[in-house]
Each structure stands twice: as C-alpha cells, then as structure tokens.
Design a protein around this motif. Structure first.
Motif, PDB file in Angstrom:
ATOM      1  N   LEU A  64       0.834  -1.195   0.000  1.00 43.53           N
ATOM      2  CA  LEU A  64       0.000   0.000   0.000  1.00 43.53           C
ATOM      3  C   LEU A  64       0.871   1.249   0.000  1.00 43.53           C
ATOM      4  CD1 LEU A  64      -2.863   1.046   0.044  1.00 43.53           C
ATOM      5  CD2 LEU A  64      -2.834   0.957   2.520  1.00 43.53           C
ATOM      6  N   LEU A 114       3.723   1.579  -1.317  1.00 45.16           N
ATOM      7  CA  LEU A 114       4.224   1.720  -2.694  1.00 45.16           C
ATOM      8  C   LEU A 114       3.197   2.467  -3.558  1.00 45.16           C
ATOM      9  CD1 LEU A 114       6.828   0.394  -3.910  1.00 45.16           C
ATOM     10  CD2 LEU A 114       5.339  -1.318  -4.898  1.00 45.16           C
ATOM     11  N   ALA A 115       1.943   2.032  -3.453  1.00 46.72           N
ATOM     12  CA  ALA A 115       0.891   2.647  -4.265  1.00 46.72           C
ATOM     13  C   ALA A 115       0.696   4.114  -3.880  1.00 46.72           C
ATOM     14  CB  ALA A 115      -0.413   1.873  -4.106  1.00 46.72           C
ATOM     15  N   ILE A 116       0.679   4.387  -2.569  1.00 48.22           N
ATOM     16  CA  ILE A 116       0.449   5.762  -2.134  1.00 48.22           C
ATOM     17  C   ILE A 116       1.621   6.655  -2.530  1.00 48.22           C
ATOM     18  CG2 ILE A 116       0.089   7.257  -0.133  1.00 48.22           C
ATOM     19  CD1 ILE A 116      -1.361   4.988   1.212  1.00 48.22           C
ATOM     20  N   ALA A 136       3.495   6.298  -5.075  1.00 49.67           N
ATOM     21  CA  ALA A 136       3.356   6.561  -6.508  1.00 49.67           C
ATOM     22  C   ALA A 136       2.352   7.677  -6.731  1.00 49.67           C
ATOM     23  CB  ALA A 136       2.917   5.300  -7.237  1.00 49.67           C
ATOM     24  N   ALA A 137       1.232   7.595  -6.000  1.00 49.49           N
ATOM     25  CA  ALA A 137       0.169   8.567  -6.197  1.00 49.49           C
ATOM     26  C   ALA A 137       0.617   9.964  -5.789  1.00 49.49           C
ATOM     27  CB  ALA A 137      -1.067   8.151  -5.411  1.00 49.49           C
ATOM     28  N   LEU A 138       1.412  10.053  -4.739  1.00 47.64           N
ATOM     29  CA  LEU A 138       1.819  11.363  -4.240  1.00 47.64           C
ATOM     30  C   LEU A 138       3.029  11.899  -4.990  1.00 47.64           C
ATOM     31  CD1 LEU A 138       1.421  10.801  -0.389  1.00 47.64           C
ATOM     32  CD2 LEU A 138      -0.150  11.936  -1.947  1.00 47.64           C
ATOM     33  N   VAL A 189      -6.773   6.179  -3.808  1.00 50.83           N
ATOM     34  CA  VAL A 189      -5.337   6.344  -4.020  1.00 50.83           C
ATOM     35  C   VAL A 189      -5.045   6.660  -5.483  1.00 50.83           C
ATOM     36  CG1 VAL A 189      -3.167   5.075  -4.120  1.00 50.83           C
ATOM     37  CG2 VAL A 189      -4.569   4.969  -2.079  1.00 50.83           C
ATOM     38  N   VAL A 219      -5.335  12.219  -6.593  1.00 49.56           N
ATOM     39  CA  VAL A 219      -3.913  12.358  -6.311  1.00 49.56           C
ATOM     40  C   VAL A 219      -3.345  13.532  -7.081  1.00 49.56           C
ATOM     41  CG1 VAL A 219      -3.607   9.929  -5.867  1.00 49.56           C
ATOM     42  CG2 VAL A 219      -3.406  10.787  -8.186  1.00 49.56           C
ATOM     43  N   PRO A 220      -2.281  14.095  -6.540  1.00 52.54           N
ATOM     44  CA  PRO A 220      -1.638  15.178  -7.275  1.00 52.54           C
ATOM     45  C   PRO A 220      -0.984  14.680  -8.557  1.00 52.54           C
ATOM     46  CG  PRO A 220      -0.513  14.787  -5.166  1.00 52.54           C
ATOM     47  CD  PRO A 220      -1.672  13.871  -5.226  1.00 52.54           C
ATOM     48  N   ALA A 221      -0.470  13.445  -8.530  1.00 49.49           N
ATOM     49  CA  ALA A 221       0.176  12.941  -9.736  1.00 49.49           C
ATOM     50  C   ALA A 221      -0.902  12.708 -10.788  1.00 49.49           C
ATOM     51  CB  ALA A 221       0.901  11.643  -9.432  1.00 49.49           C
ATOM     52  N   THR A 254       4.970   1.959 -10.534  1.00 52.32           N
ATOM     53  CA  THR A 254       5.116   3.080  -9.616  1.00 52.32           C
ATOM     54  C   THR A 254       5.987   4.174 -10.206  1.00 52.32           C
ATOM     55  OG1 THR A 254       4.994   1.500  -7.819  1.00 52.32           O
ATOM     56  CG2 THR A 254       5.762   3.673  -7.274  1.00 52.32           C
ATOM     57  N   LEU A 291       4.028   5.937 -13.053  1.00 50.81           N
ATOM     58  CA  LEU A 291       2.669   6.408 -12.767  1.00 50.81           C
ATOM     59  C   LEU A 291       1.624   5.639 -13.566  1.00 50.81           C
ATOM     60  CD1 LEU A 291       3.139  10.264 -12.507  1.00 50.81           C
ATOM     61  CD2 LEU A 291       3.206   8.533 -10.723  1.00 50.81           C
ATOM     62  N   PHE A 348      -1.147   3.825 -13.177  1.00 50.66           N
ATOM     63  CA  PHE A 348      -2.061   3.503 -12.078  1.00 50.66           C
ATOM     64  C   PHE A 348      -2.867   2.230 -12.267  1.00 50.66           C
ATOM     65  CE2 PHE A 348      -0.959   7.701 -10.663  1.00 50.66           C
ATOM     66  CZ  PHE A 348      -0.727   7.406  -9.336  1.00 50.66           C
ATOM     67  N   ILE A 366      -0.600  -0.424 -10.954  1.00 46.22           N
ATOM     68  CA  ILE A 366      -0.393  -0.373  -9.497  1.00 46.22           C
ATOM     69  C   ILE A 366      -1.635  -0.865  -8.770  1.00 46.22           C
ATOM     70  CG2 ILE A 366       0.111   1.124  -7.542  1.00 46.22           C
ATOM     71  CD1 ILE A 366       1.324   3.082  -9.563  1.00 46.22           C
ATOM     72  N   THR A 372      -1.992  -4.039  -6.266  1.00 44.48           N
ATOM     73  CA  THR A 372      -2.393  -3.778  -4.878  1.00 44.48           C
ATOM     74  C   THR A 372      -3.669  -4.530  -4.534  1.00 44.48           C
ATOM     75  OG1 THR A 372      -1.542  -1.572  -5.302  1.00 44.48           O
ATOM     76  CG2 THR A 372      -2.655  -1.915  -3.225  1.00 44.48           C
TER      77      THR A 372
END
Lengths: 303, 338
Positions: free
Chosen positions: A151, A153-155, A157-159, B28, B32-34, B297, B300, B302, B305, B309
């Motif tokens: 998790l 890792l996923a977060i 990536a998102a941030l 998630v 997200v900002p990305a 990751t 990006l 998603f 990912i 997950t």
C-alpha cells in the motif's frame, strides 16, 4: 525476576509519579534495571554511539558525502577509505554517516507521526464509541487489509515519489495499528471508577478524555513506538531501496544498498550500509524490549 | 455457533472488506496530485489531445461514476489497460502472479518447516545452547532488512561460493516449461521436463531461503512463547503425573494446543511474505508482481499499481479467512465467541 524494574515502573506510573521520586533514585533504579540486562545495555550503547556519530557527522566523516575522486573509483576498504569508495569515487564511510542522518531521522519521524495520528484516532474511537468508533475502525480495517509495503508503494506513486511522500505514505499505512491498540486500551481505561467520578463532579467529555483517559492509555503506545523505531527505519530504507526515497546524488542507506546490488563484485558498497541499518535496528529493538519490560510488566512475556 | 455458520459469517464479511479495498485503491489512484495525463502526454500536448485522452480513459466522468465503473470492472477481473505495456492489466498479472506465488509459497514452506520445529525445540530445551544460538541469530535476523539479506545471500552463495545460480527464475539457456499453472516447478514436473525442473528449483532455493528465513524468526518466537506457556499448564503436569514419557507429553498434549496462535500468525506471515516477495524480486530479478508494481510506480501506471495492490490485498484477506476458519476448527472457543 525483575525486582528493580517493578519498583521503577511504579515510579513511572501516574500513581507513582505523585510520590515525586527524586531524579537520583530514578536513575539509580534505572541503572539497577539495566545492569541485570546486558542486552538492554548493549542496545542502549549502540543507540548512543549512533546518536553521537550522527550528531558529529561533520566532524567524524573524513570526506563530504558528494566529494568525487575520479582517480579512486571502486577502491576496496583500506587505510585511506575505511569502507572503500563507490563508482564515482565517493567515500562510503562518509556517505553512510551522512545518509544515516536521512534514514534514521526519517524512520523516527514516521513512527512519531503514525503513533500520534493513531493515538488520536484510536482514543476518539474508543472513548466516544458508537457510529464514530464504527467509522474509524472500519476504515482502519481497510488499511490493515493491505500488506503495508504494497500500500505504501501505491500511495508513494500517487503522491509522486520522493523522500517526503514516501514518509507520508508509510505513516498512512501505519496509523491503524496504533489506532486499534489504543482503542482497546481506552475502552478498558474508561471503565475505571475515576472516570465515573470525574463525570459525576461535572467534568466535560473532552476534559475526561484528554486529562484522565489519554494519560492512562499512553504507556503501551510509548512501548510499541520504541519497539517500532527499528521497523520504521527499515521500511523507510525499503522504499528508498526501491528508488522512491531521497533523490540522488544525496545518500541514504536504502539507496546505497540499491547501488551495491548492481555491483556485487564490489561487496563493500552494499554490505556496509546494510550493517549500519542492522546495527541501528538491533539497538532500537533491544532497547524497546527492555523498555517494554520496564514500563509495562503486563506486556512482558517469556522470550 | 456451528462451524458452518461461522464460515458463512466470515465469508459474508468478505463483501464489505472487498468494497473497502476497492474504495481505498480507487481513492489512491484517482484523488492524487500525480496526474496520469501529464505523465503520459508532454506539456506541449494540445488541449484537444488532453481532452481525448481523458475521455478515452474515462477521466472526464464524475468521481462516483468512475468508482462504480471501476468496481464493476474489478468484479469482472478487469483492471483496465496498463498505460505503458498497453496490455490488459489482468493479462499482465496472470503472467506475473504465478512467479510471486511460487516464491512466496516456497518461502512459506521454509518458514513453517523451520520455524515451528525450532520454536518447539527452543521452548522444550529452554536455555540450552540451541536456544541461545537461535535467539542470537533471530535477534540479528529480525534487525536486518530483507533486501540487504538478499544481496548478501547473492554475494556469498552466488558470487563467492557459486553454490546457487544467479538472479532469475530459470537458466537463460533453458526454455521455460510449457505454461499450465505458471509455476515453473509444477509445470516442469507435469510435463516431465527435468532440465527445467532442476534449474527452476535451483533458482528458487536462495530467494525462498532469504524470504522464508526472515519470516521464520517471527513465527519461531510466537511458537516458542506459546509452547512455553502451554508447558506450564495443569494438564501438562497431569500428563506427566500419570507417567507419560516426556516427548509424548510434548507432541501429544503441548504442541497441538500451542500451535493455535502459530496458525493465527501464519495468516499475517503470508501477507509479509507477499510484501517481502515484492522486495526480494527486485534483487533476484524475479519476473513477478513486485517488479511489475515497481515499474508501474515509477511510471505512474495507475491501472497496473491498482491491479497489483488489489490482487495482493484480496489474496491476503482470503488467506486470513482460511486461517480464521482453520483456527476455529482447532479451537471451538473462537467460533463460540470467546
């Protein structure tokens, strides 16, 4: 089995604190406690050495973390470079010290943040109960359904992967463990008669929660957080090893090990930063075990 | 509560759990900002291109609608199309998941078959030299990060001693066995492809030992303290008193009761093994979910990912369901509600 420890834990418990044990007697009983536990003493020594080394890095480190010496690339450990040099001729020993500031501080901050957030959420859930409890704990359950690193890792990536977001991500996956533990403690603490008593004399709910329930529920958090410090450092190093931590060229232990993984014949590149992590984590683990025995005899178990 | 009723209740509890998992992965990946748009397209992309891209991936819809579509997709095992590999994520996962499962499951065998006997022995022979050695090794083992153990393992047993082959799942000169289950060891056995079997087993040894050995430390501790506790119980003393031999008492009376917490811990272990496999895969160039997730990751990607997950979380939850049921089978007090 732990005579000195029990007396000290009485000093530290809220009731004992009212006795105002003097600092000298506190230190004396702490020493008595440690003297019987060579492992705890070892843990304390390791942690103290590391804290001094990281505080004094600028004095101790023979080179800067980014100093290049292109004529001395990939030197094995020797008198000039204690732990050898990396592929750009940078001194591994100096980079470990400078990188340690990043890795150790990141690990400690992550545990601190997770335990604070978890304590706040767990206390609210346990104290107020009802729908709030249900909402918070079911949310925690969802987080706990993921293996933490996946998790995180996923977060991360998102941030957007860097040192700070990876720390936020670890905190986000870690708070539920504290929340769940604190909630349990709070639920039993709030059954105490002193809580009923303060309610009877008209204390507000927030006051009861913050002044009576929270201080009496905090000790296990303290113990678990100390035990978790090593794990915090490890998880921060994992994300950095995966390339989601600090940006090069700045060193931290995880990224140094990652570069060692690609150059196996230069064994010193990966081995020394790993030993650094292992020793710090060992120190915190030993210290945490001792602290658990000292502060919370109920958590003590055969080992 | 009967065993059937307990199992039914636990299975029904999976439904809110899976909805929760999907909600979290959705949050998630969407709030997200990305921005995957900016990750995929250059800054110079014309507004029409951006709009077309958003429409193609459904990013222009309201969030609740995106979630429902997403959940509907998940239920059909449709995780979308990987932005980078351009294959459906489900196909990619079908390719990589068996590699991870093969590694994690072999590691679980190492954990169980080393951890439980050692835990029992160190409890029975408490304070013996064995107990002391095991305690020191497990203290050190619990402090060393797994990715570093993996590298040191490669360094010692591959680079220096040359006892095991290097990274990878199988020798480069040996063709992968025909795919049946996707597990190289099982597939090569089924097709009686002995070269592939030997090679894939040899490649599996070191990563499984590193990963399983790391987890074993914790299982061993749980087992040891549980056996110690049981050995102090009255019924153990009774068994002694009626003249049973020492080992008969240990394996007939103490161990079966002591293993209940150990079994409970196994569920947690498998989660750690899956997560650890992800990290171990990177070191051993093991073509599994971990490498796929890490590639996702850094790019990006998603859908990739989220796919990894979700799948790992669902496996983890399912394993814990099995563990809970096994536990309630072993200890009826659990399903009767304490």
């Amino acid at each position: 089995m732990v005579g000195g420890g029990v007396s000290l834990s009485e000093h530290l418990s809220p009731r004992g604190r009212e006795r105002r044990a003097s600092l000298a007697s506190w230190l004396a009983s702490a020493w008595r406690f440690l003297r019987r536990r060579p492992l705890a003493l070892l843990g304390l020594a390791i942690v103290v050495v590391w804290v001094l080394a990281l505080l004094g890095t600028d004095v101790i480190a023979p080179y800067g973390p980014l100093d290049l010496d292109t004529f001395k690339r990939l030197q094995p450990p020797g008198s000039e470079h204690l732990m050898g040099t990396d592929d750009l001729g940078r001194d591994v020993f100096s980079r470990i010290l400078h990188g340690g500031r990043v890795s150790v501080v990141a690990g400690i901050l992550v545990v601190l943040a997770a335990s604070l957030v978890g304590t706040f959420i767990g206390t609210s859930a346990g104290f107020f109960g009802g729908a709030l409890d249900e909402l918070l704990m079911r949310t925690a359950d969802i987080f706990l359904a993921f293996p933490p690193i996946i998790l995180a890792l996923a977060i991360t990536a998102a941030l957007g992967p860097d040192l700070h977001t990876s720390m936020v991500a670890i905190m986000l996956v870690w708070w539920p463990q504290y929340a769940r533990m604190v909630r349990g403690v709070v639920q039993s603490v709030k059954q105490n008669e002193y809580v009923t008593a303060s309610r009877a004399i008209g204390a507000g709910e927030w006051r009861i929660m913050l002044r009576h329930v929270l201080p009496n529920s905090i000790m296990p958090v303290f113990v678990v957080a100390t035990l978790d410090l090593g794990q915090g450092i490890t998880i921060a190093a994992v994300l950095s090893f995966l390339g989601l931590g600090i940006r090069p060229p700045n060193p931290d232990w995880g990224s140094m090990i990652a570069s060692g993984a690609t150059m196996l014949s230069q064994w010193w590149l990966g081995t020394f930063p790993g030993l650094a992590i292992m020793s710090v984590v060992l120190g915190f683990n030993l210290l945490g075990d001792a602290l658990r025995d000292l502060l919370d005899p109920r958590l003590r178990h055969e080992r | 509560m009967t065993l059937q009723a307990y199992v039914l209740r636990r299975v029904l509890l999976l439904v809110p759990m899976i909805v929760g998992i999907s909600l979290l992965t959705f949050v998630v990946s969407h709030m997200v900002p990305a921005d995957p748009v900016s990750a995929m397209l250059t800054d110079k992309a014309r507004p029409e291109t951006v709009a077309a891209f958003r429409e193609q991936w459904g990013l222009d819809r309201p969030l609740p609608e995106q979630y429902l579509r997403y959940l509907g997709g998940l239920l059909r095992l449709d995780f979308g199309v990987s932005i980078f590999s351009h294959h459906p994520v489900a196909d990619d996962l079908a390719l990589y998941l068996p590699a991870t499962l093969e590694l994690a499951t072999t590691a679980l065998l190492v954990t169980v078959f080393l951890g439980i006997p050692l835990g029992v022995l160190t409890a029975v022979y408490r304070e013996s030299w064995l107990d002391r050695v095991v305690r020191v090794v497990s203290l050190l083992g619990a402090s060393a990060p797994i990715f570093w153990l993996a590298i040191v393992g490669l360094l010692v047993f591959y680079s220096w001693l040359d006892w095991v082959p290097g990274p990878g799942r199988i020798d480069a000169r040996i063709a992968a066995p025909q795919t049946i289950t996707g597990l190289y060891t099982v597939d090569s056995l089924l097709t009686q492809n002995w070269d592939a079997f030997g090679s894939s087993v040899r490649h599996l040894i070191l990563p499984a030992l590193v990963l399983g050995g790391n987890q074993m430390v914790y299982l061993l501790r749980v087992t040891r303290s549980s056996v110690l506790e049981v050995l102090g119980q009255e019924y153990v003393r009774t068994a002694h008193a009626k003249g049973l031999g020492w080992w008969t008492v240990v394996y007939r009376h103490a161990v079966p009761n002591a293993l209940i917490p150990t079994v409970a811990y196994l569920g947690l272990s498998y989660g750690s093994l899956l997560a650890g496999a992800v990290v171990t895969e990177i070191v051993f160039a093991w073509p599994g979910m971990g490498r796929y997730a890490l590639q996702g990751t850094t790019r990006l990607d998603f859908p990739a990912i989220v796919g990894v997950t979700t799948v790992i979380a669902v496996i983890y939850v399912a394993v814990n369901l099995v563990v809970d049921v096994a536990q309630s089978f072993m200890d009826p007090r659990i399903r009767l509600g304490r």
